[in-house]
Design an enzyme around this catalytic site. Structure first.
Site, mmCIF file in Angstrom:
data_model
loop_
_atom_site.group_PDB
_atom_site.id
_atom_site.type_symbol
_atom_site.label_atom_id
_atom_site.label_comp_id
_atom_site.label_asym_id
_atom_site.label_seq_id
_atom_site.Cartn_x
_atom_site.Cartn_y
_atom_site.Cartn_z
ATOM 1 N N CYS A 1 47.249 16.159 24.878
ATOM 2 C CA CYS A 1 47.045 17.608 24.885
ATOM 3 C C CYS A 1 47.513 18.216 26.205
ATOM 4 O O CYS A 1 47.271 17.673 27.284
ATOM 5 C CB CYS A 1 45.571 17.932 24.662
ATOM 6 S SG CYS A 1 45.238 19.710 24.561
ATOM 7 N N CYS B 1 41.461 20.451 30.409
ATOM 8 C CA CYS B 1 39.994 20.503 30.366
ATOM 9 C C CYS B 1 39.409 19.300 31.108
ATOM 10 O O CYS B 1 39.717 18.147 30.784
ATOM 11 C CB CYS B 1 39.514 20.508 28.919
ATOM 12 S SG CYS B 1 40.263 21.799 27.904
ATOM 13 N N CYS C 1 37.775 16.213 29.241
ATOM 14 C CA CYS C 1 38.379 15.677 28.023
ATOM 15 C C CYS C 1 39.276 14.466 28.255
ATOM 16 O O CYS C 1 40.188 14.505 29.094
ATOM 17 C CB CYS C 1 39.172 16.775 27.314
ATOM 18 S SG CYS C 1 39.785 16.254 25.698
ATOM 19 N N CYS D 1 34.970 18.106 9.488
ATOM 20 C CA CYS D 1 35.641 18.805 10.585
ATOM 21 C C CYS D 1 36.845 17.993 11.027
ATOM 22 O O CYS D 1 36.746 16.778 11.221
ATOM 23 C CB CYS D 1 34.675 18.993 11.754
ATOM 24 S SG CYS D 1 33.106 19.779 11.278
ATOM 25 N N CYS E 1 36.212 22.483 8.199
ATOM 26 C CA CYS E 1 36.260 23.088 9.527
ATOM 27 C C CYS E 1 37.446 22.491 10.278
ATOM 28 O O CYS E 1 37.746 21.298 10.146
ATOM 29 C CB CYS E 1 34.965 22.823 10.288
ATOM 30 S SG CYS E 1 34.931 23.506 11.976
ATOM 31 N N CYS F 1 32.666 28.870 14.603
ATOM 32 C CA CYS F 1 31.901 27.771 15.189
ATOM 33 C C CYS F 1 32.248 27.745 16.667
ATOM 34 O O CYS F 1 33.385 27.439 17.040
ATOM 35 C CB CYS F 1 32.271 26.454 14.510
ATOM 36 S SG CYS F 1 31.449 25.004 15.230
ATOM 37 N N ARG G 1 24.027 23.098 16.259
ATOM 38 C CA ARG G 1 24.447 21.718 16.016
ATOM 39 C C ARG G 1 24.225 20.858 17.269
ATOM 40 O O ARG G 1 24.771 21.153 18.335
ATOM 41 C CB ARG G 1 25.924 21.696 15.599
ATOM 42 C CG ARG G 1 26.183 22.552 14.365
ATOM 43 C CD ARG G 1 27.603 22.415 13.840
ATOM 44 N NE ARG G 1 27.854 23.391 12.777
ATOM 45 C CZ ARG G 1 27.552 23.215 11.485
ATOM 46 N NH1 ARG G 1 26.992 22.073 11.104
ATOM 47 N NH2 ARG G 1 27.808 24.150 10.591
#
Length: 330
Positions: A54, A58, A61, A98, A130, A190, A262
């Site tokens: 990616c 972040c 991550c 998801c 999702c 979400c 959640r």
């Protein structure tokens, strides 16, 4: 006419967060029972469809190309692989499937067309669908809605003030813009955050306040505890105090009474008693299966035992025909 949604101030949310824990839990439980069945938890399964590589940085991550972790960039799974995983999720009692893509943003083309095909396939199985795949345009959101997508996940992660210390490759407003595009398309939102990433109590409150002041509020609010991963900038952060997680869930429940809160990443570091406290505080969904994207998750058997011991039932599938309730004893 719908009553006007309350707008929360910084002072209101911080005062709520600072309440003594037991009275806070009593209030959260009262609010929860007004809006949700008292014995139901939704089981969700999360699959990494495109892992690693990616372009975002972040700090938490393992999939960022900016960090040296054990997660390597992989090709996107094909449609048949994803739908096989969705069938397995349904068999074990999940009602929401998801799918995650480690992308900075969704780009038009063959990959996006495959996403649409996967969403349609998941819906045909009778599951909620999702997707989380980074930033999204209004046109892309409209096409996902047309394909049948129920929800799009795009977490705020933290407060606006703390955001730049965690992520520098996109802005807080980029995140809010994607959420707005999702909402305008008629897809449910979400969006939640992570604790344990070096944030202050004020940052936690501001993240929840921003979510609660969205109009309408998110239908789904995942609360994550950092899973510190070797090779990321946050690898050496101290473990999250479980009671801090309980407190965050309680505040989220009070501020967003109709949302499904959640209990998400970080459950492997929690005792079952801590997880039960989170459920008492208003968490009515868990991610179910042995992996959460690239981080560990409790074993299925352990989760079923947790649900049984707590006296809960898994949410039945919302499909045509008579619903079947999945209990921990099954």
């Amino acid at each position: 006419m719908q009553p006007q949604q309350e707008t929360f101030t910084r002072e209101q949310v911080r005062a709520l967060y600072d309440r003594p824990l037991l009275p806070l839990l009593d209030e959260a439980r009262r609010v929860h029972l007004q809006h949700h069945p008292d014995n139901e938890v939704q089981l969700c399964t999360l699959l990494s469809v495109k892992t690693g590589g990616c372009a975002e940085d972040c700090g938490y991550c393992s999939q960022s190309s900016h960090h040296e972790t054990k997660v390597n960039a992989e090709k996107m799974l094909d449609v048949d692989e994803v739908l096989a995983s969705a069938r397995r999720a349904k068999e074990i009692g999940s009602t929401r499937f998801c799918m995650g893509w480690a992308w900075r943003e969704v780009k038009d083309g063959p990959a996006f067309e495959r996403i649409l095909t996967m969403v349609k396939g998941v819906k045909e199985l009778g599951l909620e669908a999702c997707v989380t795949a980074g930033m999204l345009t209004d046109t892309q959101a409209a096409r996902l809605k047309e394909a049948g997508l129920d929800a799009y996940n795009h977490n705020l992660d933290t407060s606006r003030e703390n955001y730049r210390s965690i992520i520098k490759t996109r802005t807080y407003d980029d995140r809010l813009r994607t959420i707005d595009n999702v909402r305008k398309a008629g897809i449910t939102v979400c969006s939640g955050g992570i604790i344990g990433i070096g944030e202050s109590a004020n940052d936690r409150c501001e993240m929840l306040r921003t979510l609660a002041n969205l109009s309408p509020q998110p239908e789904s609010v995942p609360i994550n505890a950092l899973v510190a991963i070797e090779g990321t900038p946050l690898a050496n952060m101290p473990p999250v105090d479980p009671l801090d997680l309980v407190r965050m869930i309680a505040v989220a429940r009070i501020l967003m009474p109709k949302a499904r809160v959640r209990l998400s990443a970080g459950r492997t570091s929690l005792t079952r008693e801590a997880q039960m406290m989170c459920m008492y505080a208003g968490a009515n969904s868990i991610f179910y299966g042995d992996t959460l994207l690239t981080t560990p998750n409790p074993e299925e058997a352990d989760d079923l035992e947790l649900i049984r011991a707590a006296g809960l039932n898994a949410m039945p599938p919302q499909v045509e025909g008579a619903p079947t309730t999945h209990t921990a004893a099954e």
